[in-house]
Design a protein around this motif. Structure first.
Motif, PDB file in Angstrom:
ATOM      1  N   LYS A 154      -1.877   3.383  -2.252  1.00  0.00           N
ATOM      2  CA  LYS A 154      -1.564   2.619  -1.161  1.00  0.00           C
ATOM      3  C   LYS A 154      -2.842   2.208  -0.530  1.00  0.00           C
ATOM      4  O   LYS A 154      -3.647   2.663  -0.404  1.00  0.00           O
ATOM      5  CB  LYS A 154      -0.640   3.486  -0.008  1.00  0.00           C
ATOM      6  CG  LYS A 154      -0.701   2.894   1.525  1.00  0.00           C
ATOM      7  CD  LYS A 154       0.363   1.722   1.127  1.00  0.00           C
ATOM      8  CE  LYS A 154       0.775   1.037   2.359  1.00  0.00           C
ATOM      9  NZ  LYS A 154       1.033  -0.057   2.637  1.00  0.00           N
ATOM     10  N   ASN A 155      -3.090   0.677  -0.443  1.00  0.00           N
ATOM     11  CA  ASN A 155      -4.251   0.138  -0.078  1.00  0.00           C
ATOM     12  C   ASN A 155      -4.143   0.081   1.417  1.00  0.00           C
ATOM     13  O   ASN A 155      -3.305  -0.126   1.849  1.00  0.00           O
ATOM     14  CB  ASN A 155      -4.545  -1.135  -0.627  1.00  0.00           C
ATOM     15  CG  ASN A 155      -4.789  -0.854  -2.304  1.00  0.00           C
ATOM     16  OD1 ASN A 155      -5.446   0.137  -2.626  1.00  0.00           O
ATOM     17  ND2 ASN A 155      -4.452  -1.958  -2.729  1.00  0.00           N
ATOM     18  N   TYR A 156      -5.172   0.256   2.174  1.00  0.00           N
ATOM     19  CA  TYR A 156      -5.452   0.009   3.576  1.00  0.00           C
ATOM     20  C   TYR A 156      -6.449  -0.793   3.811  1.00  0.00           C
ATOM     21  O   TYR A 156      -7.634  -0.728   3.130  1.00  0.00           O
ATOM     22  CB  TYR A 156      -5.811   1.445   4.196  1.00  0.00           C
ATOM     23  CG  TYR A 156      -4.730   2.391   3.914  1.00  0.00           C
ATOM     24  CD1 TYR A 156      -3.522   2.349   5.267  1.00  0.00           C
ATOM     25  CD2 TYR A 156      -4.546   3.430   3.139  1.00  0.00           C
ATOM     26  CE1 TYR A 156      -2.634   3.219   5.202  1.00  0.00           C
ATOM     27  CE2 TYR A 156      -3.486   4.082   3.178  1.00  0.00           C
ATOM     28  CZ  TYR A 156      -2.402   4.291   4.154  1.00  0.00           C
ATOM     29  OH  TYR A 156      -1.517   4.999   3.960  1.00  0.00           O
ATOM     30  N   ASN A 157      -6.208  -1.658   4.799  1.00  0.00           N
ATOM     31  CA  ASN A 157      -7.424  -2.641   5.174  1.00  0.00           C
ATOM     32  C   ASN A 157      -7.659  -2.254   6.650  1.00  0.00           C
ATOM     33  O   ASN A 157      -6.728  -2.204   7.580  1.00  0.00           O
ATOM     34  CB  ASN A 157      -6.967  -4.284   5.238  1.00  0.00           C
ATOM     35  CG  ASN A 157      -6.428  -4.630   3.970  1.00  0.00           C
ATOM     36  OD1 ASN A 157      -7.279  -4.328   2.996  1.00  0.00           O
ATOM     37  ND2 ASN A 157      -5.332  -5.113   3.654  1.00  0.00           N
ATOM     38  N   ILE A 158      -9.014  -2.082   7.058  1.00  0.00           N
ATOM     39  CA  ILE A 158      -9.280  -1.444   8.286  1.00  0.00           C
ATOM     40  C   ILE A 158     -10.315  -2.484   9.043  1.00  0.00           C
ATOM     41  O   ILE A 158     -11.555  -2.446   8.362  1.00  0.00           O
ATOM     42  CB  ILE A 158      -9.641   0.103   8.184  1.00  0.00           C
ATOM     43  CG1 ILE A 158      -8.944   0.996   7.641  1.00  0.00           C
ATOM     44  CG2 ILE A 158     -10.360   0.624   9.702  1.00  0.00           C
ATOM     45  CD1 ILE A 158      -9.285   2.397   7.234  1.00  0.00           C
ATOM     46  N   ASP A 171      -6.968  -0.856  15.353  1.00  0.00           N
ATOM     47  CA  ASP A 171      -5.510  -0.725  15.611  1.00  0.00           C
ATOM     48  C   ASP A 171      -5.402   0.820  15.845  1.00  0.00           C
ATOM     49  O   ASP A 171      -6.288   1.394  16.103  1.00  0.00           O
ATOM     50  CB  ASP A 171      -4.881  -0.849  14.075  1.00  0.00           C
ATOM     51  CG  ASP A 171      -5.436  -0.024  12.984  1.00  0.00           C
ATOM     52  OD1 ASP A 171      -5.938   1.271  13.525  1.00  0.00           O
ATOM     53  OD2 ASP A 171      -5.304  -0.479  11.798  1.00  0.00           O
ATOM     54  N   ASN A 175     -12.032   0.884  -2.892  1.00  0.00           N
ATOM     55  CA  ASN A 175     -12.765   1.540  -1.755  1.00  0.00           C
ATOM     56  C   ASN A 175     -14.095   0.812  -1.296  1.00  0.00           C
ATOM     57  O   ASN A 175     -15.252   1.448  -2.041  1.00  0.00           O
ATOM     58  CB  ASN A 175     -12.858   3.080  -2.011  1.00  0.00           C
ATOM     59  CG  ASN A 175     -11.828   3.554  -1.775  1.00  0.00           C
ATOM     60  OD1 ASN A 175     -10.724   3.089  -2.050  1.00  0.00           O
ATOM     61  ND2 ASN A 175     -11.772   5.024  -2.180  1.00  0.00           N
ATOM     62  N   ASP A 212      -7.821  10.714   8.734  1.00  0.00           N
ATOM     63  CA  ASP A 212      -6.428  10.716   7.796  1.00  0.00           C
ATOM     64  C   ASP A 212      -6.939  10.796   6.374  1.00  0.00           C
ATOM     65  O   ASP A 212      -6.116  11.480   5.717  1.00  0.00           O
ATOM     66  CB  ASP A 212      -5.721   9.617   8.254  1.00  0.00           C
ATOM     67  CG  ASP A 212      -5.062   9.637   9.597  1.00  0.00           C
ATOM     68  OD1 ASP A 212      -5.130  10.555   9.989  1.00  0.00           O
ATOM     69  OD2 ASP A 212      -4.607   8.494  10.022  1.00  0.00           O
ATOM     70  N   ARG A 247      -5.652   4.941  -1.110  1.00  0.00           N
ATOM     71  CA  ARG A 247      -5.086   6.403  -0.690  1.00  0.00           C
ATOM     72  C   ARG A 247      -4.114   6.819  -1.617  1.00  0.00           C
ATOM     73  O   ARG A 247      -3.179   6.276  -1.904  1.00  0.00           O
ATOM     74  CB  ARG A 247      -4.574   6.549   0.457  1.00  0.00           C
ATOM     75  CG  ARG A 247      -3.747   8.062   0.890  1.00  0.00           C
ATOM     76  CD  ARG A 247      -5.116   8.904   1.078  1.00  0.00           C
ATOM     77  NE  ARG A 247      -4.340  10.263   1.324  1.00  0.00           N
ATOM     78  CZ  ARG A 247      -4.838  11.494   1.724  1.00  0.00           C
ATOM     79  NH1 ARG A 247      -6.128  11.479   1.982  1.00  0.00           N
ATOM     80  NH2 ARG A 247      -4.159  12.421   1.934  1.00  0.00           N
ATOM     81  N   ARG A 257     -11.676  -1.588   2.882  1.00  0.00           N
ATOM     82  CA  ARG A 257     -10.562  -1.689   1.993  1.00  0.00           C
ATOM     83  C   ARG A 257     -10.660  -0.411   1.211  1.00  0.00           C
ATOM     84  O   ARG A 257     -11.668  -0.138   0.389  1.00  0.00           O
ATOM     85  CB  ARG A 257     -10.553  -2.856   1.286  1.00  0.00           C
ATOM     86  CG  ARG A 257      -9.387  -2.804   0.396  1.00  0.00           C
ATOM     87  CD  ARG A 257      -8.949  -4.220  -0.463  1.00  0.00           C
ATOM     88  NE  ARG A 257      -7.856  -3.919  -1.521  1.00  0.00           N
ATOM     89  CZ  ARG A 257      -6.488  -4.550  -0.859  1.00  0.00           C
ATOM     90  NH1 ARG A 257      -6.318  -4.415   0.255  1.00  0.00           N
ATOM     91  NH2 ARG A 257      -5.672  -4.502  -1.628  1.00  0.00           N
ATOM     92  N   PHE A 265      -3.342   2.833  14.262  1.00  0.00           N
ATOM     93  CA  PHE A 265      -3.032   3.776  13.152  1.00  0.00           C
ATOM     94  C   PHE A 265      -4.096   4.647  12.558  1.00  0.00           C
ATOM     95  O   PHE A 265      -4.305   5.822  12.216  1.00  0.00           O
ATOM     96  CB  PHE A 265      -2.579   2.765  11.930  1.00  0.00           C
ATOM     97  CG  PHE A 265      -2.257   3.603  10.762  1.00  0.00           C
ATOM     98  CD1 PHE A 265      -1.036   4.333  10.743  1.00  0.00           C
ATOM     99  CD2 PHE A 265      -3.034   3.444   9.672  1.00  0.00           C
ATOM    100  CE1 PHE A 265      -0.710   5.351   9.516  1.00  0.00           C
ATOM    101  CE2 PHE A 265      -2.652   4.151   8.393  1.00  0.00           C
ATOM    102  CZ  PHE A 265      -1.498   5.109   8.573  1.00  0.00           C
ATOM    103  N   HIS A 266      -5.568   3.907  12.632  1.00  0.00           N
ATOM    104  CA  HIS A 266      -6.802   4.644  12.086  1.00  0.00           C
ATOM    105  C   HIS A 266      -7.497   5.394  13.131  1.00  0.00           C
ATOM    106  O   HIS A 266      -7.717   4.801  14.228  1.00  0.00           O
ATOM    107  CB  HIS A 266      -7.406   3.542  11.274  1.00  0.00           C
ATOM    108  CG  HIS A 266      -6.770   3.202  10.150  1.00  0.00           C
ATOM    109  ND1 HIS A 266      -6.041   1.997  10.197  1.00  0.00           N
ATOM    110  CD2 HIS A 266      -6.523   3.645   9.015  1.00  0.00           C
ATOM    111  CE1 HIS A 266      -5.414   1.789   9.185  1.00  0.00           C
ATOM    112  NE2 HIS A 266      -5.798   2.718   8.186  1.00  0.00           N
TER     113      HIS A 266
END
Length: 162
Positions: A77-81, A111, A35, A145, A67, A64, A113-114
């Motif tokens: 689960k990693n998210y790249n925003i 995107d 994070n 989210d 979650r 990054r 999604f976020h």
């Protein structure tokens, strides 16, 4: 030291600034290093009298985040925003080169999604010659989210003024 403070006071006039900021989440534990984020911003500092200033800014952000889902918290689960950043600060120069500032920030992901989200930053900054070093705490004011605590909320930056 007095010479550096004098340089700081001189450099804090109306100036354009470009900056790189790193972000981290409060309370991260060892091994939980996903994070974090970086921001590249452009700002204009405009003084109001001798004490106050406003500083609107725009930029790009990368965050990054991990979650952790409830039956398997050991498999995050990693998210790249990637996002656009828009914000502004209202501040005061409390002594030569040392500022306190606060203001809103809006994060607009590239995107679908976020979701967009907003925050409020409280910080300090110090000017030395043409560099501005800052530290701020960002409190998220919109729910997204992810839980509030999962977002990076400490922001540390170095900005070049020209």
């Amino acid at each position: 030291m007095l010479g550096l403070s004098a340089l700081g006071a001189d450099a804090a006039g109306n100036r354009w600034m470009i900056g790189l900021e790193g972000m981290a989440r409060s309370g991260q534990t060892q091994g939980d290093d996903t994070n974090w984020g970086m921001e590249l911003t452009a700002a204009y500092r405009m003084n109001i009298g001798k004490i106050f200033f406003v500083r609107p800014y725009v930029g790009a952000s990368y965050q990054r985040m991990a979650r952790q889902y409830v039956p398997t918290p050991s498999d995050p689960k990693n998210y790249n925003i990637w996002s656009a950043v828009i914000g502004g600060d209202l501040g005061a120069n409390i002594i030569a080169g040392l500022d306190v500032h606060t203001g809103p920030v809006m994060i607009l992901p590239f995107d679908d999604f976020h979701p967009n989200h907003a925050g409020w930053r409280f910080g300090v900054g110090y000017t030395i010659w043409k560099f501005y070093v800052s530290a701020a705490f960002e409190k998220r004011i919109t729910e997204a989210d992810f839980d509030y605590d999962e977002y990076p909320n400490w922001v540390f930056g170095v900005h070049y003024m020209f």
